[in-house]
Design a protein around this motif. Structure first.
Motif, mmCIF file in Angstrom:
data_model
loop_
_atom_site.group_PDB
_atom_site.id
_atom_site.type_symbol
_atom_site.label_atom_id
_atom_site.label_comp_id
_atom_site.label_asym_id
_atom_site.label_seq_id
_atom_site.Cartn_x
_atom_site.Cartn_y
_atom_site.Cartn_z
ATOM 1 N N GLY A 18 0.857 -1.182 0.000
ATOM 2 C CA GLY A 18 0.000 0.000 0.000
ATOM 3 C C GLY A 18 0.893 1.231 0.000
ATOM 4 N N HIS A 19 0.534 2.205 0.782
ATOM 5 C CA HIS A 19 1.366 3.396 0.949
ATOM 6 C C HIS A 19 1.772 3.532 2.402
ATOM 7 C CE1 HIS A 19 0.066 4.951 -3.065
ATOM 8 N NE2 HIS A 19 1.339 5.249 -3.062
ATOM 9 N N GLU A 20 2.073 2.415 3.049
ATOM 10 C CA GLU A 20 2.432 2.458 4.462
ATOM 11 C C GLU A 20 3.941 2.480 4.643
ATOM 12 O OE1 GLU A 20 0.531 -0.348 6.971
ATOM 13 O OE2 GLU A 20 -1.472 0.324 6.403
ATOM 14 N N CYS A 21 4.378 3.434 5.425
ATOM 15 C CA CYS A 21 5.789 3.551 5.772
ATOM 16 C C CYS A 21 6.206 2.334 6.587
ATOM 17 C CB CYS A 21 5.989 4.842 6.581
ATOM 18 S SG CYS A 21 7.637 5.062 7.271
ATOM 19 N N GLY A 25 4.332 2.613 9.900
ATOM 20 C CA GLY A 25 3.130 1.807 9.713
ATOM 21 C C GLY A 25 1.887 2.611 9.401
ATOM 22 N N VAL A 26 2.061 3.821 8.929
ATOM 23 C CA VAL A 26 0.913 4.643 8.565
ATOM 24 C C VAL A 26 1.019 5.029 7.103
ATOM 25 C CG1 VAL A 26 0.567 5.559 10.895
ATOM 26 C CG2 VAL A 26 2.053 6.785 9.307
ATOM 27 N N ASN A 27 -0.113 5.394 6.548
ATOM 28 C CA ASN A 27 -0.139 5.856 5.178
ATOM 29 C C ASN A 27 0.383 7.281 5.157
ATOM 30 O OD1 ASN A 27 -0.881 6.969 2.684
ATOM 31 N ND2 ASN A 27 -2.564 5.525 2.477
ATOM 32 N N CYS A 28 1.551 7.459 4.639
ATOM 33 C CA CYS A 28 2.193 8.773 4.611
ATOM 34 C C CYS A 28 1.725 9.609 3.444
ATOM 35 C CB CYS A 28 3.711 8.612 4.530
ATOM 36 S SG CYS A 28 4.431 7.766 5.932
ATOM 37 N N GLY A 29 1.019 9.016 2.501
ATOM 38 C CA GLY A 29 0.614 9.746 1.307
ATOM 39 C C GLY A 29 1.750 9.800 0.306
ATOM 40 N N THR A 30 1.413 9.986 -0.925
ATOM 41 C CA THR A 30 2.429 9.943 -1.975
ATOM 42 C C THR A 30 3.355 11.150 -1.949
ATOM 43 O OG1 THR A 30 0.858 10.939 -3.511
ATOM 44 C CG2 THR A 30 1.023 8.532 -3.518
ATOM 45 N N ASP A 31 2.936 12.263 -1.320
ATOM 46 C CA ASP A 31 3.785 13.452 -1.296
ATOM 47 C C ASP A 31 5.013 13.285 -0.421
ATOM 48 O OD1 ASP A 31 2.039 14.714 -2.980
ATOM 49 O OD2 ASP A 31 1.019 15.815 -1.393
ATOM 50 N N THR A 32 4.911 12.471 0.616
ATOM 51 C CA THR A 32 6.033 12.345 1.548
ATOM 52 C C THR A 32 6.639 10.950 1.549
ATOM 53 O OG1 THR A 32 4.553 11.770 3.378
ATOM 54 C CG2 THR A 32 5.082 14.101 3.080
ATOM 55 N N LEU A 33 6.115 10.047 0.765
ATOM 56 C CA LEU A 33 6.573 8.666 0.762
ATOM 57 C C LEU A 33 7.614 8.457 -0.324
ATOM 58 C CD1 LEU A 33 5.685 6.215 2.457
ATOM 59 C CD2 LEU A 33 4.237 5.574 0.566
ATOM 60 N N GLU A 89 16.584 -11.025 -0.221
ATOM 61 C CA GLU A 89 15.502 -11.996 -0.009
ATOM 62 C C GLU A 89 15.718 -12.816 1.256
ATOM 63 O OE1 GLU A 89 13.210 -13.256 -3.928
ATOM 64 O OE2 GLU A 89 15.279 -13.964 -3.977
ATOM 65 N N THR A 90 16.920 -12.821 1.806
ATOM 66 C CA THR A 90 17.195 -13.632 2.999
ATOM 67 C C THR A 90 17.212 -12.818 4.292
ATOM 68 O OG1 THR A 90 19.608 -13.403 2.851
ATOM 69 C CG2 THR A 90 18.588 -15.225 1.613
ATOM 70 N N ILE A 91 17.047 -11.504 4.190
ATOM 71 C CA ILE A 91 17.091 -10.644 5.370
ATOM 72 C C ILE A 91 15.712 -10.042 5.573
ATOM 73 C CG2 ILE A 91 18.116 -8.576 6.394
ATOM 74 C CD1 ILE A 91 20.588 -9.161 4.622
ATOM 75 N N PRO A 92 15.050 -10.374 6.682
ATOM 76 C CA PRO A 92 13.700 -9.852 6.888
ATOM 77 C C PRO A 92 13.706 -8.358 7.185
ATOM 78 C CG PRO A 92 14.436 -10.980 8.852
ATOM 79 C CD PRO A 92 15.498 -11.203 7.801
ATOM 80 N N VAL A 93 12.586 -7.735 6.860
ATOM 81 C CA VAL A 93 12.318 -6.358 7.266
ATOM 82 C C VAL A 93 11.365 -6.441 8.449
ATOM 83 C CG1 VAL A 93 11.233 -4.168 6.615
ATOM 84 C CG2 VAL A 93 12.586 -5.440 4.948
ATOM 85 N N VAL A 94 11.745 -5.817 9.546
ATOM 86 C CA VAL A 94 10.853 -5.749 10.700
ATOM 87 C C VAL A 94 10.039 -4.466 10.545
ATOM 88 C CG1 VAL A 94 10.683 -5.672 13.200
ATOM 89 C CG2 VAL A 94 12.479 -7.045 12.118
ATOM 90 N N TYR A 95 8.768 -4.648 10.213
ATOM 91 C CA TYR A 95 7.883 -3.512 9.995
ATOM 92 C C TYR A 95 7.484 -2.891 11.340
ATOM 93 C CZ TYR A 95 7.466 -4.293 4.987
ATOM 94 O OH TYR A 95 7.733 -4.393 3.639
ATOM 95 N N SER A 96 6.725 -1.827 11.292
ATOM 96 C CA SER A 96 6.407 -1.027 12.479
ATOM 97 C C SER A 96 5.708 -1.812 13.580
ATOM 98 C CB SER A 96 5.532 0.161 12.081
ATOM 99 O OG SER A 96 4.306 -0.300 11.536
ATOM 100 N N ASP A 97 4.968 -2.859 13.238
ATOM 101 C CA ASP A 97 4.274 -3.641 14.260
ATOM 102 C C ASP A 97 5.172 -4.697 14.909
ATOM 103 O OD1 ASP A 97 4.528 -5.576 12.285
ATOM 104 O OD2 ASP A 97 2.388 -5.982 12.119
#
Length: 114
Positions: A18-21, A25-33, A89-97
């Protein structure tokens, strides 16, 4: 070769996240993302734009990570920034949650390694 992320990759990144940072973990909108390349470095390698190497970050957070050593270390710990030679592909991304996700070049993400 252009340094900008190709439009096709941006569309797939949007489908995946989506457009989540990834940091907030929020939608920052396309202007700031901004599409963040997990692997830094200059140049126009086509590998730079593969989907396992891309996450969304709000532009302010991206700048803060670059300017603050503590945030840069946390970004590395969370897999948001990785070394140039890493296999993304072998290194996970820990998202905001706090959930780790392994990103694939086909545009999917999974809660366990591929």
């Amino acid at each position: 070769m252009s340094k900008q992320t190709p439009k096709a990759a941006l569309r797939k990144l949007e489908q995946r996240d989506g457009h989540e940072c990834a940091w907030h973990g929020v939608n920052c909108g396309t202007d700031t993302l901004v599409p963040q390349h997990r692997q830094g470095g200059m140049g126009g390698s086509p590998l730079k734009h593969r989907l396992s190497n891309l996450v969304w970050l709000c532009s302010r957070m991206n700048g803060d990570i670059e300017a603050d050593a503590d945030l840069a270390m946390e970004a590395r710990e969370r897999g948001i920034k990785v070394g140039f030679w890493a296999d993304t592909e072998t290194i996970p991304v820990v998202y905001s949650d706090g959930s780790p996700w392994w990103l694939s070049d086909d545009g999917t993400k999974r809660g366990q390694p591929f």
